[in-house]
Design a protein around this motif. Structure first.
Motif, PDB file in Angstrom:
ATOM      1  N   ASP A  58       0.815  -1.284   0.030  1.00  0.00           N
ATOM      2  CA  ASP A  58       0.015   0.047   0.079  1.00  0.00           C
ATOM      3  C   ASP A  58       0.837   1.229  -0.002  1.00  0.00           C
ATOM      4  O   ASP A  58       0.128   2.322   0.048  1.00  0.00           O
ATOM      5  N   LEU A  59       2.071   1.210  -0.111  1.00  0.00           N
ATOM      6  CA  LEU A  59       2.929   2.262  -0.282  1.00  0.00           C
ATOM      7  C   LEU A  59       3.273   2.607  -1.701  1.00  0.00           C
ATOM      8  O   LEU A  59       4.050   1.781  -2.358  1.00  0.00           O
ATOM      9  N   ALA A  60       2.751   3.640  -2.378  1.00  0.00           N
ATOM     10  CA  ALA A  60       2.596   3.871  -3.784  1.00  0.00           C
ATOM     11  C   ALA A  60       4.142   3.798  -4.394  1.00  0.00           C
ATOM     12  O   ALA A  60       4.971   4.371  -3.939  1.00  0.00           O
ATOM     13  N   THR A  61       4.217   3.191  -5.485  1.00  0.00           N
ATOM     14  CA  THR A  61       5.430   3.119  -6.093  1.00  0.00           C
ATOM     15  C   THR A  61       5.816   4.314  -6.913  1.00  0.00           C
ATOM     16  O   THR A  61       4.892   5.034  -7.500  1.00  0.00           O
ATOM     17  N   PRO A  62       6.737   5.237  -6.670  1.00  0.00           N
ATOM     18  CA  PRO A  62       7.060   6.398  -7.403  1.00  0.00           C
ATOM     19  C   PRO A  62       7.482   6.620  -8.805  1.00  0.00           C
ATOM     20  O   PRO A  62       8.250   5.424  -9.099  1.00  0.00           O
ATOM     21  N   TYR A  63       7.175   7.193  -9.580  1.00  0.00           N
ATOM     22  CA  TYR A  63       7.385   7.219 -10.698  1.00  0.00           C
ATOM     23  C   TYR A  63       7.806   8.809 -11.207  1.00  0.00           C
ATOM     24  O   TYR A  63       7.565   9.884 -10.626  1.00  0.00           O
ATOM     25  N   ILE A  64       8.327   9.186 -12.696  1.00  0.00           N
ATOM     26  CA  ILE A  64       9.029  10.572 -12.899  1.00  0.00           C
ATOM     27  C   ILE A  64       8.263  10.456 -14.389  1.00  0.00           C
ATOM     28  O   ILE A  64       8.517   9.375 -15.178  1.00  0.00           O
ATOM     29  N   ASN A  65       7.989  11.746 -14.756  1.00  0.00           N
ATOM     30  CA  ASN A  65       7.563  11.937 -16.139  1.00  0.00           C
ATOM     31  C   ASN A  65       8.413  11.587 -17.124  1.00  0.00           C
ATOM     32  O   ASN A  65       9.573  11.885 -17.001  1.00  0.00           O
ATOM     33  N   ALA A  66       8.077  10.765 -18.081  1.00  0.00           N
ATOM     34  CA  ALA A  66       8.762  10.352 -19.308  1.00  0.00           C
ATOM     35  C   ALA A  66       7.938  10.218 -20.447  1.00  0.00           C
ATOM     36  O   ALA A  66       6.930  10.245 -20.164  1.00  0.00           O
ATOM     37  N   THR A  67       8.452   9.883 -21.775  1.00  0.00           N
ATOM     38  CA  THR A  67       7.800   9.467 -22.874  1.00  0.00           C
ATOM     39  C   THR A  67       8.072   8.270 -23.395  1.00  0.00           C
ATOM     40  O   THR A  67       9.326   7.699 -23.271  1.00  0.00           O
ATOM     41  N   PRO A  68       6.995   7.530 -23.650  1.00  0.00           N
ATOM     42  CA  PRO A  68       5.869   7.639 -23.883  1.00  0.00           C
ATOM     43  C   PRO A  68       4.917   7.646 -22.538  1.00  0.00           C
ATOM     44  O   PRO A  68       3.627   7.913 -22.369  1.00  0.00           O
ATOM     45  N   GLU A  69       5.477   7.015 -21.434  1.00  0.00           N
ATOM     46  CA  GLU A  69       4.761   7.096 -20.137  1.00  0.00           C
ATOM     47  C   GLU A  69       5.857   7.326 -18.954  1.00  0.00           C
ATOM     48  O   GLU A  69       7.123   7.163 -19.078  1.00  0.00           O
ATOM     49  N   PRO A  70       5.120   7.500 -17.614  1.00  0.00           N
ATOM     50  CA  PRO A  70       6.165   7.809 -16.516  1.00  0.00           C
ATOM     51  C   PRO A  70       6.905   6.594 -16.393  1.00  0.00           C
ATOM     52  O   PRO A  70       6.441   5.187 -16.576  1.00  0.00           O
ATOM     53  N   LYS A  71       8.269   6.819 -16.042  1.00  0.00           N
ATOM     54  CA  LYS A  71       9.288   5.453 -15.655  1.00  0.00           C
ATOM     55  C   LYS A  71       9.411   5.286 -13.911  1.00  0.00           C
ATOM     56  O   LYS A  71       9.392   6.671 -13.438  1.00  0.00           O
ATOM     57  N   PRO A  72       9.598   4.474 -13.756  1.00  0.00           N
ATOM     58  CA  PRO A  72       9.900   4.295 -12.148  1.00  0.00           C
ATOM     59  C   PRO A  72      11.019   5.034 -11.639  1.00  0.00           C
ATOM     60  O   PRO A  72      12.091   5.356 -12.333  1.00  0.00           O
TER      61      PRO A  72
END
Length: 375
Positions: free
Chosen positions: A210-224
């Motif tokens: 239940d601890l959300a996995t963090p991502y960073i904006n990237a193309t074509p979709e956010p990456k971890p």
């Protein structure tokens, strides 16, 4: 209409792959008027985001920790006019000319101390050279070691003569620990969580679904987001992330960026400060926190039309603020992908926690949430 616009903003953020998942809560006059989780908490496992999921809170930590500090001021344990050296005798950062001016607790919590943040500098800057942690990297680093590193870097200006976003809240946490003999977790538990009946606000937690996995904006979709990632932010600076930091109990408790928690628990703190639910501070203390503490012309990051109080930015001139914010609005965010605002006049609180940096903090989605109420 407001609900429709909020739904549309949240759904577009997912459809356009600007965020992986998020939670939005809105309260008016102490009552929840909107609550929605959307997207995924973890993309690899396909775990759906839940309203009860926990997030790395980054600078959403600041208003919570500031409320804790102000409770110490209320009971006479601290005075904001006190010098830091009254509690941390060895903390004496110097100006470039070698002098060591007095830094007060007021300077620390209003970001007028002359201290800085490493993420606002290039990697050739003094904080990077000193190895300073912004509270989101270097798992296992102790408070004492980070204080020594901060004190070894030159001050950007004489305390009280400017404004620069900084590690001042982390230093304030060290002050609170020194004067009480308790760690920041114990102080948050006693002064914030227990009075409000909260269970999720923590500086160190084990890995959990239940601890959300963090991502960073990237193309074509956010990456971890991975330990050591340093995505650019506001020019040549960039936040160095270490998502694993929260799993290392030896990491110092960062009062500026270190908490984890659920959106509903953060909202409970905001509701309390606005006079709804159990009180953690007296109304006159909250009023003091809501008063501008610095001239708006020295405010950076937010820019013209803003000042800073205790724990948040304050809209002082809607005509200059580059958003539809009403006068008196309190607001800030968090680099893991969060944004929030409090409109005291409307008795409204909006809290957006996402698992995607930096969209959830300063992208299209938080702008559209504001517009849903004020345009």
């Amino acid at each position: 209409m407001m609900t429709d616009r909020l739904d549309a903003a949240m759904e577009a953020a997912i459809t356009e792959k600007r965020i992986v998942g998020g939670v939005l809560l809105v309260c008016e006059r102490g009552e929840t008027v909107y609550a929605r989780a959307i997207g995924l908490s973890d993309r690899t496992s396909g775990r759906v985001m839940e309203v009860t999921d926990r997030f790395r809170l980054a600078s959403v930590t600041k208003p919570i920790a500031t409320a804790c500090f102000m409770s110490l001021v209320e009971d006479g344990t601290l005075s904001l006019s006190d010098p830091v050296t009254a509690y941390l005798p060895d903390f004496r950062p110097r100006l470039p000319d070698g002098t060591a001016p007095e830094i007060t607790l007021h300077h620390l919590i209003t970001h007028t101390s002359g201290l800085g943040y490493r993420f606002l500098e290039p990697e050739t800057g003094p904080y990077a050279q000193a190895g300073v942690s912004d509270g989101m990297d270097q798992p296992g680093l102790s408070m004492k070691e980070n204080l020594d590193r901060i004190a070894s870097a030159p001050l950007y200006f004489a305390p009280g003569t400017g404004w620069r976003y900084s590690v001042g809240l982390d230093v304030m946490g060290a002050v609170a620990e020194a004067v009480t003999g308790q760690g920041m977790q114990a102080l948050i538990d006693a002064r914030i969580s227990r009075p409000l009946g909260l269970g999720s606000l923590a500086f160190a937690v084990p890995p959990a679904a239940d601890l959300a996995t963090p991502y960073i904006n990237a193309t074509p979709e956010p990456k971890p987001l991975r330990d050591g990632d340093r995505p650019l932010l506001w020019g040549e600076g960039g936040v160095t992330f270490a998502p694993s930091r929260v799993h290392e109990s030896a990491s110092f408790a960062s009062s500026g960026a270190g908490l984890t928690g659920r959106a509903e628990d953060v909202m409970a703190v905001f509701r309390s400060l606005m006079g709804h639910g159990p009180a953690i501070l007296a109304p006159e203390t909250v009023a003091q926190m809501m008063r501008p503490q610095i001239p708006s012309e020295v405010m950076t990051i937010r820019g013209p039309g803003f000042s800073f109080g205790y724990g948040w930015a304050i809209v002082t001139d809607p005509g200059l603020a580059a958003a539809p914010d009403p006068a008196g609005m309190l607001k800030w965010g968090g680099v893991y992908g969060h944004s929030w605002f409090i409109d005291p006049a409307a008795a409204r609180v909006s809290l957006l926690l996402t698992n995607t940096a930096y969209e959830g903090m300063q992208g299209i989605l938080p702008a559209q949430i504001l517009e849903a109420f004020y345009t």
